[in-house]
Design a protein around this motif. Structure first.
Motif, PDB file in Angstrom:
ATOM      1  N   GLU A 150       0.849  -1.200   0.000  1.00  0.00           N
ATOM      2  CA  GLU A 150       0.000   0.000   0.000  1.00  0.00           C
ATOM      3  C   GLU A 150       0.879   1.242   0.000  1.00  0.00           C
ATOM      4  OE1 GLU A 150      -3.392   0.429   0.108  1.00  0.00           O
ATOM      5  OE2 GLU A 150      -4.031  -1.658   0.286  1.00  0.00           O
ATOM      6  N   ILE A 182       1.535   5.269  -1.855  1.00  0.00           N
ATOM      7  CA  ILE A 182       0.855   6.338  -2.579  1.00  0.00           C
ATOM      8  C   ILE A 182       1.564   6.419  -3.920  1.00  0.00           C
ATOM      9  CG2 ILE A 182      -0.081   8.675  -2.385  1.00  0.00           C
ATOM     10  CD1 ILE A 182      -0.383   6.665   0.126  1.00  0.00           C
ATOM     11  N   ILE A 193       5.654   9.938   4.929  1.00  0.00           N
ATOM     12  CA  ILE A 193       4.331   9.705   5.528  1.00  0.00           C
ATOM     13  C   ILE A 193       4.474   8.869   6.803  1.00  0.00           C
ATOM     14  CG2 ILE A 193       2.106   8.543   5.166  1.00  0.00           C
ATOM     15  CD1 ILE A 193       2.382   9.480   2.211  1.00  0.00           C
ATOM     16  N   GLU A 206      10.712  19.602   8.534  1.00  0.00           N
ATOM     17  CA  GLU A 206      10.717  18.933   7.232  1.00  0.00           C
ATOM     18  C   GLU A 206      12.134  18.499   6.863  1.00  0.00           C
ATOM     19  OE1 GLU A 206       8.168  18.346   4.663  1.00  0.00           O
ATOM     20  OE2 GLU A 206       6.933  18.475   6.455  1.00  0.00           O
ATOM     21  N   ASP A 238      13.849  10.207  -5.336  1.00  0.00           N
ATOM     22  CA  ASP A 238      12.976  11.180  -5.996  1.00  0.00           C
ATOM     23  C   ASP A 238      12.103  10.559  -7.084  1.00  0.00           C
ATOM     24  OD1 ASP A 238      13.793  13.325  -4.445  1.00  0.00           O
ATOM     25  OD2 ASP A 238      15.571  13.625  -5.686  1.00  0.00           O
ATOM     26  N   LEU A 239      12.224   9.269  -7.271  1.00  0.00           N
ATOM     27  CA  LEU A 239      11.413   8.621  -8.314  1.00  0.00           C
ATOM     28  C   LEU A 239      10.003   8.349  -7.806  1.00  0.00           C
ATOM     29  CD1 LEU A 239      13.995   6.117  -9.792  1.00  0.00           C
ATOM     30  CD2 LEU A 239      13.545   8.488 -10.395  1.00  0.00           C
ATOM     31  N   LYS A 292       2.472  21.139  -0.005  1.00  0.00           N
ATOM     32  CA  LYS A 292       3.772  20.563  -0.354  1.00  0.00           C
ATOM     33  C   LYS A 292       4.380  19.771   0.798  1.00  0.00           C
ATOM     34  CE  LYS A 292       7.225  23.898   1.068  1.00  0.00           C
ATOM     35  NZ  LYS A 292       6.646  23.955   2.394  1.00  0.00           N
ATOM     36  N   GLY A 293       3.840  19.907   2.007  1.00  0.00           N
ATOM     37  CA  GLY A 293       4.474  19.248   3.145  1.00  0.00           C
ATOM     38  C   GLY A 293       3.578  18.271   3.875  1.00  0.00           C
ATOM     39  N   ARG A 347       0.954  15.607   2.291  1.00  0.00           N
ATOM     40  CA  ARG A 347       1.242  14.168   2.332  1.00  0.00           C
ATOM     41  C   ARG A 347       0.090  13.397   2.957  1.00  0.00           C
ATOM     42  NH1 ARG A 347       6.469  15.984   3.730  1.00  0.00           N
ATOM     43  NH2 ARG A 347       5.946  15.772   5.929  1.00  0.00           N
ATOM     44  N   ASN A 398      -2.713  13.283   0.439  1.00  0.00           N
ATOM     45  CA  ASN A 398      -2.320  12.342  -0.608  1.00  0.00           C
ATOM     46  C   ASN A 398      -2.464  10.901  -0.141  1.00  0.00           C
ATOM     47  OD1 ASN A 398      -1.351  13.376  -3.206  1.00  0.00           O
ATOM     48  ND2 ASN A 398       0.013  14.612  -1.967  1.00  0.00           N
ATOM     49  N   ALA A 399      -2.022  10.666   1.089  1.00  0.00           N
ATOM     50  CA  ALA A 399      -2.093   9.311   1.625  1.00  0.00           C
ATOM     51  C   ALA A 399      -3.548   8.866   1.735  1.00  0.00           C
ATOM     52  CB  ALA A 399      -1.413   9.253   2.990  1.00  0.00           C
ATOM     53  N   GLY A 444      -4.512   8.071  -1.791  1.00  0.00           N
ATOM     54  CA  GLY A 444      -3.770   6.984  -2.414  1.00  0.00           C
ATOM     55  C   GLY A 444      -3.999   5.645  -1.753  1.00  0.00           C
ATOM     56  N   SER A 445      -4.069   5.625  -0.444  1.00  0.00           N
ATOM     57  CA  SER A 445      -4.337   4.390   0.272  1.00  0.00           C
ATOM     58  C   SER A 445      -4.843   4.733   1.653  1.00  0.00           C
ATOM     59  CB  SER A 445      -3.066   3.541   0.389  1.00  0.00           C
ATOM     60  OG  SER A 445      -3.257   2.553   1.389  1.00  0.00           O
ATOM     61  N   ARG A 468      -4.010  18.303  -8.597  1.00  0.00           N
ATOM     62  CA  ARG A 468      -2.962  18.670  -7.640  1.00  0.00           C
ATOM     63  C   ARG A 468      -1.977  19.718  -8.169  1.00  0.00           C
ATOM     64  NH1 ARG A 468      -3.737  13.434  -7.502  1.00  0.00           N
ATOM     65  NH2 ARG A 468      -1.950  12.818  -8.734  1.00  0.00           N
ATOM     66  N   LYS A 527      16.220   8.751 -15.756  1.00  0.00           N
ATOM     67  CA  LYS A 527      16.199   8.873 -14.309  1.00  0.00           C
ATOM     68  C   LYS A 527      16.229  10.348 -13.935  1.00  0.00           C
ATOM     69  CE  LYS A 527      19.425   6.789 -11.710  1.00  0.00           C
ATOM     70  NZ  LYS A 527      20.268   5.626 -11.541  1.00  0.00           N
ATOM     71  N   THR A 579      12.916  11.981 -14.683  1.00  0.00           N
ATOM     72  CA  THR A 579      11.807  11.713 -13.747  1.00  0.00           C
ATOM     73  C   THR A 579      12.043  12.456 -12.445  1.00  0.00           C
ATOM     74  OG1 THR A 579      12.566   9.516 -14.247  1.00  0.00           O
ATOM     75  CG2 THR A 579      10.249   9.757 -13.750  1.00  0.00           C
ATOM     76  N   ARG A 580      13.302  12.596 -12.086  1.00  0.00           N
ATOM     77  CA  ARG A 580      13.587  13.357 -10.878  1.00  0.00           C
ATOM     78  C   ARG A 580      13.131  14.788 -11.030  1.00  0.00           C
ATOM     79  NH1 ARG A 580      19.120  11.707  -7.902  1.00  0.00           N
ATOM     80  NH2 ARG A 580      18.762   9.507  -8.240  1.00  0.00           N
ATOM     81  N   VAL A 639       9.508  15.030 -10.764  1.00  0.00           N
ATOM     82  CA  VAL A 639       8.989  14.983  -9.405  1.00  0.00           C
ATOM     83  C   VAL A 639       9.149  16.334  -8.744  1.00  0.00           C
ATOM     84  CG1 VAL A 639       9.266  13.962  -7.133  1.00  0.00           C
ATOM     85  CG2 VAL A 639       9.471  12.558  -9.161  1.00  0.00           C
ATOM     86  N   ARG A 640      10.319  16.912  -8.947  1.00  0.00           N
ATOM     87  CA  ARG A 640      10.571  18.205  -8.343  1.00  0.00           C
ATOM     88  C   ARG A 640       9.555  19.218  -8.852  1.00  0.00           C
ATOM     89  NH1 ARG A 640      15.841  19.100  -9.852  1.00  0.00           N
ATOM     90  NH2 ARG A 640      16.600  17.221  -8.865  1.00  0.00           N
ATOM     91  N   ASP A 675       6.328  18.687  -7.397  1.00  0.00           N
ATOM     92  CA  ASP A 675       6.360  19.147  -6.009  1.00  0.00           C
ATOM     93  C   ASP A 675       6.084  20.630  -5.917  1.00  0.00           C
ATOM     94  OD1 ASP A 675       8.791  17.168  -4.201  1.00  0.00           O
ATOM     95  OD2 ASP A 675       6.638  17.078  -4.383  1.00  0.00           O
TER      96      ASP A 675
END
Ligand code: ADP
Ligand code: MG
Lengths: 269, 351
Positions: free
Chosen positions: A100, A102, A113, A137, A158-159, B184-185, B189, B192-193, B196-197, B260, B338, B341-342, B345-346, B349
């Motif tokens: 599980e 995200i 999390i 943070e 970061d992936l 963002k923090g 999260r 999102n959690a 997401g689940s 988002r 790679k 994708t980084r 993500v940034r 974010d």
């Protein structure tokens, strides 16, 4: 490592039962886990292993019986008094049989999390991104990086979690548990879906985790080699009922276990 | 310098500065005055849509009631300033406070209703509000609507149309920054959690009840801010404005703009509102098919760009890298991918 000689208990499960409709998924089950040990729960599919995990973590409320957790300070808590989200405050954290995560978030965010309950961030502080929040943070990120490095996946931090291979996702889930400063980690089939090399690494990691993070570990696993290799004690269940508890050796040679569990799935090593 | 370019705040401020120049362009004759008004309204809608994005995009909770809450705030603010003749600031507090309380109550509903049922429940609340807008005439002016003047700040500064536009832009930038901070923090999260689940969220200590209320709270605050700005910018509020179509438009904004994403919400709002106001409606033949165009857009985005416009640039760069990768014989592709994708993500974010 053998469990500590004083044999302090960490978790006491007494006469727990839960039924779904007519089906008794867990039937008068009792076992106890010592602090700092690796405890395995085994049993055929549908035996009620995940269900008992769900009862401990309060995803399900047991119909009867009691579940007590004794933390490192010696404080005993009746877990059945708590809600699901309060369990982690006691130091109990779990993974899930079907990972599980995200999926859309980065591995780093997924791990962070795990620190949700330790982070005390007031909404207003977050709104204005106060210094204390930024500090919290940054520190959490550092801690997460250390954990990811410990599991050899820091370079992936970061992936996006959802696009990672299964082995990595399972590691992320474990990293998330470590992020929460756990006393008891509950792993539901941590080796499922892993190849041989990955399973060997996992066995080593679980032992390392117990030492490095000073935790107790309760796990369900089908891979008998893994279970026999790393567990201090094992409880075998079938149809929700306990059939045996003991050391790996005792379990291996127990005729009941062989009949109920191993007889159908293959031989024990 | 690099730090400033990377800092998301500076992106928001830059966008704000660009928007602030529009009245000058209108004065210089480069664009029409009505265009500025349309863009002002678009910004107002962006704010409400961003609230819905926090709710739906981050938390995975649906609401078809955004227009109702926005309307409620509009009427309250009009009533407090016009009928009660109280200061604008008092009106703002009442017009945000009351709908937000109601929004949080709906949040409690969300614990009983999941998915489509929550959508229906929020729709019912919005329809009840609309009945109130139509029938409680002393408060709303009924079918003839409620009037409101431009904001008077601190009891002395009466804003004109252009100054009100500036106020709207400033509020938008502030809200972008605050919502960025929130999402963002830690809170982001947790939301999102939850989406997401839910199981993982709970196991990690996320109190679903609390965070659903927070999500509904944020969504209603933003809908309310949007309603207040609307009524004092447009000058009136009709019950027919606050209908399901408007709530669906907010949904469309998010689908087109991107879940988002703050900038995505802005872009989506532009496409759904400004485009139709500026390009479709002036042409009589096209005016009537505006809903159809929106519908087609939604379908296209759901089918082909489920992450909205905010993500298309990543897809394009992905595609470019893949093409480059084919020519590269030194195994560079993986590393490149790679890195990409980084960066992605940034970006995700910060956006
Ligand atoms: N939420 C539920 N509702 C109904 N039946 C359930 C539920 N959870 C588990 N069960 C049933 O309880 C039994 C034990 O399941 P489970 O604990 O998942 O087994 P396993 O030992 O393989 O983890 C199964 O028969 C399963 O179908
Ligand atoms: Mg199971």
């Amino acid at each position: 490592m053998t469990p500590s000689k004083t044999k302090e208990l960490a978790l006491k499960i007494e006469d727990v039962s839960i039924a779904f409709g007519g089906l008794k998924a867990v039937d008068n089950l009792s076992f106890a886990i010592e602090r700092h040990e690796i405890f395995g729960l085994i049993g055929p599919n549908g035996a009620g292993k995940t269900t008992i995990f769900n009862c401990i973590t309060q995803f399900y409320k047991a119909d009867s019986g009691s579940i007590h957790f004794i933390n490192a300070k010696g404080k005993e808590t009746d877990l059945m008094d708590l809600s699901v989200h309060e369990i982690i405050d006691e130091g109990i954290v779990r993974t899930f049989q079907n990972v599980e995560l995200i999926r859309e978030l980065s591995i780093m965010d997924n791990v962070l999390i795990g620190a949700h309950h330790v982070m005390k961030q007031p909404l207003l502080g977050q709104l204005f991104n106060r210094k204390a929040i930024r500090k919290d943070e940054a520190e959490s990120r550092e801690k997460a990086e250390k954990i990811l490095a410990f599991l050899d996946i820091e370079h992936l931090k970061d992936l996006i979690a959802g696009s990672q291979p299964y082995g990595v996702q399972k590691k992320v889930e474990i990293a998330r548990t470590l992020m929460s400063d756990p006393e008891l980690i509950i792993l539901d089939e941590p080796a499922a879906g892993l190849n041989d090399t990955e399973t060997k690494e996992l066995a080593m990691r679980i032992k390392q985790i117990r030492e490095t993070y000073q935790t107790t570990i309760l796990l369900v696993e089908h891979d008998m080699r893994l279970v026999m290799d790393i567990c201090d004690h094992i409880c075998a269940i079938s149809f929700g009922k306990r059939i045996a508890v003991g050391t790996p050796k005792e379990i291996q040679s127990n005729p009941e276990v062989q009949k109920a569990y191993l007889g159908e799935e293959g031989e024990l090593e | 310098m690099k730090k400033i370019i990377k800092n998301p705040y500076s992106h928001f401020i830059l966008l704000g500065l660009v928007l602030l120049t529009l009245p000058y362009l209108a004065e210089a004759g480069a664009i029409r005055n009505s265009t500025v008004t349309v863009i002002g309204t678009t910004i107002i809608y962006t704010i409400a849509a961003l609230g819905l994005n926090v709710l739906l995009g981050f938390s995975g909770l649906i609401s078809l009631g955004t227009a109702g809450f926005m309307g409620l705030a509009a009427y309250i603010s009009a009533y407090v300033t016009e009928t009660m003749a109280l200061p604008f600031e008092v009106a703002v507090m009442a017009a945000i406070g009351i709908p937000t309380l109601l929004g949080i109550l709906v949040g409690i509903l969300s614990l009983k209703f999941e998915g489509i049922y929550l959508g229906i429940a929020t729709l019912v609340v919005a329809e009840i509000l609309r009945e109130i807008f139509i029938n409680v005439t002393p408060f709303t002016g009924g079918a003839t609507g409620a009037l409101a003047g431009r904001p008077v700040l601190a009891g002395t500064f009466q804003l004109n149309r252009i100054q009100t536009y500036y106020l709207i832009v400033v509020v938008m930038v502030l809200i972008f920054i605050l919502i960025h901070n929130l999402t963002k923090g830690h809170l982001g999260r947790a939301l999102n959690a939850m989406r997401g689940s839910e199981a993982a969220a709970q196991a990690m200590g996320v109190n679903i009840f609390k965070y659903r209320l927070i999500a509904f709270g944020i969504a209603t605050v933003l809908a309310a801010v949007s309603g207040v700005l609307y009524v004092h910018y447009v000058g009136l509020s009709y019950p027919t404005t606050w209908n399901l179509m408007l709530s669906l438009d907010f949904l469309a904004i998010i689908v087109v703009g991107g879940f988002r994403s703050i900038f995505g919400t802005f872009i989506g709002s532009f496409i759904i509102f400004a485009m139709s106001e500026l390009f479709l409606k002036p042409i009589p033949a096209l005016a009537n098919i505006t809903p159809l165009v929106k519908g087609i857009l939604i379908i296209i985005f759901i089918l082909y760009y489920p992450n909205g416009l905010a993500n298309i640039k990543h897809q394009v760069s992905h595609w470019l890298v893949r093409r480059k990768g084919k020519r590269d014989a030194f195994g560079q592709t993986k590393a490149e991918k790679k890195n990409l994708t980084r960066a992605e993500v940034r970006e995700n974010d910060t956006v």
